[in-house]
Write a protein that holds these residues in place. Structure first.
Motif, PDB file in Angstrom:
ATOM      1  N   ASN A  64       2.763   5.377   0.973  1.00  0.00           N
ATOM      2  CA  ASN A  64       1.509   6.082   0.695  1.00  0.00           C
ATOM      3  C   ASN A  64       0.679   5.441  -0.416  1.00  0.00           C
ATOM      4  O   ASN A  64       0.063   6.114  -1.248  1.00  0.00           O
ATOM      5  CB  ASN A  64       1.776   7.550   0.362  1.00  0.00           C
ATOM      6  CG  ASN A  64       2.251   8.326   1.575  1.00  0.00           C
ATOM      7  OD1 ASN A  64       1.753   8.113   2.689  1.00  0.00           O
ATOM      8  ND2 ASN A  64       3.228   9.194   1.389  1.00  0.00           N
ATOM      9  N   GLY A  65       0.668   4.124  -0.445  1.00  0.00           N
ATOM     10  CA  GLY A  65      -0.184   3.415  -1.382  1.00  0.00           C
ATOM     11  C   GLY A  65       0.516   2.908  -2.619  1.00  0.00           C
ATOM     12  O   GLY A  65      -0.115   2.316  -3.494  1.00  0.00           O
ATOM     13  N   GLU A 121      -6.043   4.914  11.341  1.00  0.00           N
ATOM     14  CA  GLU A 121      -4.972   5.840  11.735  1.00  0.00           C
ATOM     15  C   GLU A 121      -4.047   5.201  12.767  1.00  0.00           C
ATOM     16  O   GLU A 121      -2.818   5.367  12.720  1.00  0.00           O
ATOM     17  CB  GLU A 121      -5.590   7.125  12.293  1.00  0.00           C
ATOM     18  CG  GLU A 121      -6.328   7.951  11.232  1.00  0.00           C
ATOM     19  CD  GLU A 121      -7.024   9.159  11.819  1.00  0.00           C
ATOM     20  OE1 GLU A 121      -7.137   9.217  13.079  1.00  0.00           O
ATOM     21  OE2 GLU A 121      -7.469  10.036  11.049  1.00  0.00           O
ATOM     22  N   LYS A 122      -4.630   4.440  13.705  1.00  0.00           N
ATOM     23  CA  LYS A 122      -3.826   3.804  14.741  1.00  0.00           C
ATOM     24  C   LYS A 122      -2.913   2.743  14.144  1.00  0.00           C
ATOM     25  O   LYS A 122      -1.716   2.670  14.484  1.00  0.00           O
ATOM     26  CB  LYS A 122      -4.744   3.179  15.796  1.00  0.00           C
ATOM     27  CG  LYS A 122      -4.000   2.560  16.978  1.00  0.00           C
ATOM     28  CD  LYS A 122      -4.965   2.142  18.084  1.00  0.00           C
ATOM     29  CE  LYS A 122      -4.201   1.640  19.304  1.00  0.00           C
ATOM     30  NZ  LYS A 122      -5.105   1.324  20.437  1.00  0.00           N
ATOM     31  N   LEU A 123      -3.448   1.923  13.226  1.00  0.00           N
ATOM     32  CA  LEU A 123      -2.629   0.876  12.617  1.00  0.00           C
ATOM     33  C   LEU A 123      -1.548   1.475  11.719  1.00  0.00           C
ATOM     34  O   LEU A 123      -0.425   0.952  11.648  1.00  0.00           O
ATOM     35  CB  LEU A 123      -3.507  -0.086  11.824  1.00  0.00           C
ATOM     36  CG  LEU A 123      -4.505  -0.922  12.637  1.00  0.00           C
ATOM     37  CD1 LEU A 123      -5.218  -1.923  11.738  1.00  0.00           C
ATOM     38  CD2 LEU A 123      -3.818  -1.654  13.785  1.00  0.00           C
ATOM     39  N   SER A 124      -1.860   2.560  11.041  1.00  0.00           N
ATOM     40  CA  SER A 124      -0.857   3.233  10.203  1.00  0.00           C
ATOM     41  C   SER A 124       0.311   3.706  11.062  1.00  0.00           C
ATOM     42  O   SER A 124       1.487   3.560  10.684  1.00  0.00           O
ATOM     43  CB  SER A 124      -1.484   4.419   9.469  1.00  0.00           C
ATOM     44  OG  SER A 124      -2.449   3.990   8.544  1.00  0.00           O
ATOM     45  N   TYR A 131       7.341  -0.306   8.366  1.00  0.00           N
ATOM     46  CA  TYR A 131       7.245   0.022   6.946  1.00  0.00           C
ATOM     47  C   TYR A 131       7.298   1.535   6.734  1.00  0.00           C
ATOM     48  O   TYR A 131       6.993   2.315   7.649  1.00  0.00           O
ATOM     49  CB  TYR A 131       5.942  -0.534   6.361  1.00  0.00           C
ATOM     50  CG  TYR A 131       5.815  -2.030   6.500  1.00  0.00           C
ATOM     51  CD1 TYR A 131       6.549  -2.890   5.679  1.00  0.00           C
ATOM     52  CD2 TYR A 131       4.979  -2.589   7.460  1.00  0.00           C
ATOM     53  CE1 TYR A 131       6.450  -4.266   5.813  1.00  0.00           C
ATOM     54  CE2 TYR A 131       4.868  -3.963   7.597  1.00  0.00           C
ATOM     55  CZ  TYR A 131       5.612  -4.795   6.770  1.00  0.00           C
ATOM     56  OH  TYR A 131       5.515  -6.157   6.918  1.00  0.00           O
ATOM     57  N   ILE A 132       7.633   1.927   5.526  1.00  0.00           N
ATOM     58  CA  ILE A 132       7.755   3.344   5.179  1.00  0.00           C
ATOM     59  C   ILE A 132       6.394   3.887   4.757  1.00  0.00           C
ATOM     60  O   ILE A 132       5.764   3.356   3.833  1.00  0.00           O
ATOM     61  CB  ILE A 132       8.775   3.530   4.032  1.00  0.00           C
ATOM     62  CG1 ILE A 132      10.142   3.003   4.456  1.00  0.00           C
ATOM     63  CG2 ILE A 132       8.863   4.992   3.630  1.00  0.00           C
ATOM     64  CD1 ILE A 132      11.151   2.993   3.319  1.00  0.00           C
ATOM     65  N   PHE A 135      -0.082   2.949   4.707  1.00  0.00           N
ATOM     66  CA  PHE A 135      -1.463   3.396   4.530  1.00  0.00           C
ATOM     67  C   PHE A 135      -2.349   2.166   4.698  1.00  0.00           C
ATOM     68  O   PHE A 135      -2.175   1.174   3.994  1.00  0.00           O
ATOM     69  CB  PHE A 135      -1.640   4.017   3.135  1.00  0.00           C
ATOM     70  CG  PHE A 135      -3.064   4.340   2.794  1.00  0.00           C
ATOM     71  CD1 PHE A 135      -3.699   5.427   3.372  1.00  0.00           C
ATOM     72  CD2 PHE A 135      -3.764   3.558   1.889  1.00  0.00           C
ATOM     73  CE1 PHE A 135      -5.016   5.728   3.043  1.00  0.00           C
ATOM     74  CE2 PHE A 135      -5.077   3.849   1.557  1.00  0.00           C
ATOM     75  CZ  PHE A 135      -5.705   4.947   2.135  1.00  0.00           C
ATOM     76  N   VAL A 136      -3.287   2.215   5.652  1.00  0.00           N
ATOM     77  CA  VAL A 136      -4.069   1.031   6.023  1.00  0.00           C
ATOM     78  C   VAL A 136      -5.552   1.240   5.697  1.00  0.00           C
ATOM     79  O   VAL A 136      -6.112   2.296   5.990  1.00  0.00           O
ATOM     80  CB  VAL A 136      -3.912   0.707   7.526  1.00  0.00           C
ATOM     81  CG1 VAL A 136      -4.717  -0.537   7.899  1.00  0.00           C
ATOM     82  CG2 VAL A 136      -2.437   0.514   7.886  1.00  0.00           C
ATOM     83  N   GLN A 137      -6.158   0.232   5.093  1.00  0.00           N
ATOM     84  CA  GLN A 137      -7.605   0.204   4.862  1.00  0.00           C
ATOM     85  C   GLN A 137      -8.207  -0.904   5.708  1.00  0.00           C
ATOM     86  O   GLN A 137      -7.746  -2.052   5.654  1.00  0.00           O
ATOM     87  CB  GLN A 137      -7.932  -0.024   3.385  1.00  0.00           C
ATOM     88  CG  GLN A 137      -7.644   1.189   2.504  1.00  0.00           C
ATOM     89  CD  GLN A 137      -8.080   0.968   1.077  1.00  0.00           C
ATOM     90  OE1 GLN A 137      -8.070  -0.157   0.581  1.00  0.00           O
ATOM     91  NE2 GLN A 137      -8.467   2.034   0.396  1.00  0.00           N
TER      92      GLN A 137
END
Length: 259
Positions: A64-65, A121-124, A131-132, A135-137
């Motif tokens: 989560n970042g 959202e799709k890549l996350s 990965y645990i 969170f994707v930007q």
């Protein structure tokens, strides 16, 4: 007097055909029912959706970042690793004609037609297999608008570096409205799910100030209609013809005089 009539009619005919080509450079001519002049959206009604030839860059965070993942090298960095952010951000991925983009670990992923939030959202979800709590930007790196500020030779392609770039900013980046541009007829042509819509905006008065803050979208066409200079254009087209006729008359007169 009769001998001059054919010459007179020839001049009139030349001016008529020249007038047919006057202002032929004016583009996007529309009728009143083809443009939207009221209830123009200041903010886009629809989020921008990825299309073929778009280029995207993305950064993946895990937990989560908490940590940043450099997908290209497999190296983990903590949140203070600014160099790692820049390195990952510089890698661009092209959206293919079929709407797919090839990404590290995932291979081909369908992103065409999705908004940036939907892609994130799709890549996350997809990277959660590796990965645990990823969170994707995501950002589109080649967004741009095309501005015609009133004279064809001054048209510019303006990159959109700010998501909230306004109509006034885009025109300013293009150098402003030219001398021939009509500030009361500015057309913003935008691709939507219902087809391309044409918004006509009047910035010639203070009442149009509310539309100056209209947020532009990628692939918008901003067209400032040029003024129609009928007399000047006709003179420009007919002057060479008149000069040629005058020269011919002088030559004929000299020949007749010699004879």
């Amino acid at each position: 007097m009769k001998s001059k009539l054919p010459l007179f009619f020839f001049l009139i005919l030349s001016m008529f055909f020249s007038a047919c080509s006057v202002n032929s450079h004016i583009m996007f001519k529309t009728k009143k029912n083809e443009v939207i002049v009221d209830n123009i959206p200041i903010s886009p009604a629809d989020a921008y959706r990825l299309a073929p030839d778009d280029k995207i860059a993305f950064t993946v965070f895990v937990e989560n970042g908490k940590r940043i993942i450099d997908i290209s090298s497999g190296v983990n960095e903590n949140s203070a690793g600014n160099q790692q952010i820049n390195k990952t951000d510089n890698i661009q991925y092209l959206v293919r004609n079929d709407g797919q983009v090839e990404l590290p670990l995932l291979g081909l992923v369908k992103v065409g037609g999705l908004s940036i939030i939907e892609v994130q959202e799709k890549l996350s979800q997809l990277y959660s297999a590796n990965y645990i709590d990823p969170f994707v930007q995501v950002k589109v790196t080649n967004r741009r608008v095309i501005v015609f500020p009133g004279t064809g030779g001054d048209a510019k392609v303006i990159p959109i570096n700010n998501n909230n770039t306004t109509l006034m900013e885009a025109i300013a980046l293009a150098g402003g409205i030219t001398e021939r541009g009509k500030a009361n007829i500015i057309k913003v042509m935008r691709q939507t799910t219902e087809g391309r819509k044409v918004y006509q905006i009047d910035l010639s008065t203070i009442n149009g100030l509310k539309y100056a803050d209209m947020i532009v979208q990628s692939n918008d066409y901003i067209y400032v209609e040029p003024s129609r200079q009928l007399t000047r254009e006709i003179l420009k087209e007919t002057t060479p013809i008149i000069s040629l006729i005058s020269s011919a008359i002088v030559i004929i007169s000299v020949i007749l005089t010699l004879n």
